[in-house]
Design a protein around this motif. Sequence first.
Motif, PDB file in Angstrom:
ATOM      1  N   GLN A  46      43.756  46.803  36.060  1.00  0.00           N
ATOM      2  CA  GLN A  46      43.787  45.563  36.786  1.00  0.00           C
ATOM      3  C   GLN A  46      43.844  44.372  35.610  1.00  0.00           C
ATOM      4  O   GLN A  46      43.474  44.449  34.647  1.00  0.00           O
ATOM      5  CB  GLN A  46      42.413  45.292  37.599  1.00  0.00           C
ATOM      6  CG  GLN A  46      42.068  46.435  38.632  1.00  0.00           C
ATOM      7  CD  GLN A  46      40.835  46.129  39.132  1.00  0.00           C
ATOM      8  OE1 GLN A  46      39.975  45.326  39.007  1.00  0.00           O
ATOM      9  NE2 GLN A  46      40.345  47.112  40.332  1.00  0.00           N
ATOM     10  N   TRP A  89      38.228  40.049  36.643  1.00  0.00           N
ATOM     11  CA  TRP A  89      37.078  40.097  36.243  1.00  0.00           C
ATOM     12  C   TRP A  89      36.142  38.614  36.023  1.00  0.00           C
ATOM     13  O   TRP A  89      35.202  38.615  36.218  1.00  0.00           O
ATOM     14  CB  TRP A  89      36.895  41.019  35.200  1.00  0.00           C
ATOM     15  CG  TRP A  89      37.142  42.461  35.542  1.00  0.00           C
ATOM     16  CD1 TRP A  89      38.458  43.034  35.406  1.00  0.00           C
ATOM     17  CD2 TRP A  89      36.347  43.392  35.989  1.00  0.00           C
ATOM     18  NE1 TRP A  89      38.407  44.451  35.658  1.00  0.00           N
ATOM     19  CE2 TRP A  89      36.960  44.796  36.317  1.00  0.00           C
ATOM     20  CE3 TRP A  89      34.957  43.302  36.579  1.00  0.00           C
ATOM     21  CZ2 TRP A  89      36.682  45.657  36.810  1.00  0.00           C
ATOM     22  CZ3 TRP A  89      34.556  44.555  36.866  1.00  0.00           C
ATOM     23  CH2 TRP A  89      35.495  45.617  37.082  1.00  0.00           C
ATOM     24  N   THR A 128      35.330  36.924  39.098  1.00  0.00           N
ATOM     25  CA  THR A 128      34.150  37.662  39.470  1.00  0.00           C
ATOM     26  C   THR A 128      32.825  37.115  39.000  1.00  0.00           C
ATOM     27  O   THR A 128      32.015  36.856  39.537  1.00  0.00           O
ATOM     28  CB  THR A 128      34.287  39.024  39.729  1.00  0.00           C
ATOM     29  OG1 THR A 128      35.389  39.541  40.455  1.00  0.00           O
ATOM     30  CG2 THR A 128      33.084  39.717  40.302  1.00  0.00           C
TER      31      THR A 128
END
Length: 232
Positions: A23, A28, A31
């Motif tokens: 990914q 990340w 998030t």
Amino acid sequence: MLFRPEVIRNHRSARLGGIAISQPLGAWLLTLAATGMAAVIVAFLLLGSYTRRASVAGQLVPLQGVVTLPAPVTGIVERLDAAEGDAASAEQTLAIIQAPRAMPESGNGGAALEQQIRQQKASLQAAQDAQQQQLRQQASGLNEQLQAARRELLQIEAEAATRQRQTRLAREKLARYQSLEKAGAASVVSVQEQQSAVFEHEAQTQTLLRQAASTRRLLAQPARSRPRQPRA
């Protein structure tokens, strides 16, 4: 499908390593940032505070207060005897204002101002004299009422003493009638009439005594509640 040229080439190049799908790093980070923002918002809602803003209308004045002294007339300042911030005493001259044309009919503004001050003093004196005259009239009327109350008290006391003597005589007469009734020389009706006379004298005596007590309370009121005679 398994023997397409692409699969065959992939098997030939297997020595270079396998294919791994990873990914992107930005997801990340997004998030983590969203989680931190949510934690900060929750902490602010639980522990945070805000300052209330209010508008208040008022006027700021010095601690000792400010007194505005307007000049009585318009004119030219001829002399200043006090500077700003100086301490002044009662009846101290602060400034001299020359107003030669304040009142053309008088010819001199200073003389006109003095005449106006004299008129104000005369008006205040007349008002004070009228007030003193009114106080003298009130004091005189109150004294007349007190004298009348004293005379009325004397009359009530004299009448009460007379009623007390009449009551004593009526009781003595009743006692004689009761003795005659026991001896059969007086009727029951005459005894009852004499008892009624005694009761009537006693009731009138009690009424007069209450009136005398009320008049004494009126005369015994504190002197400070009465208007004093003004001095001339």
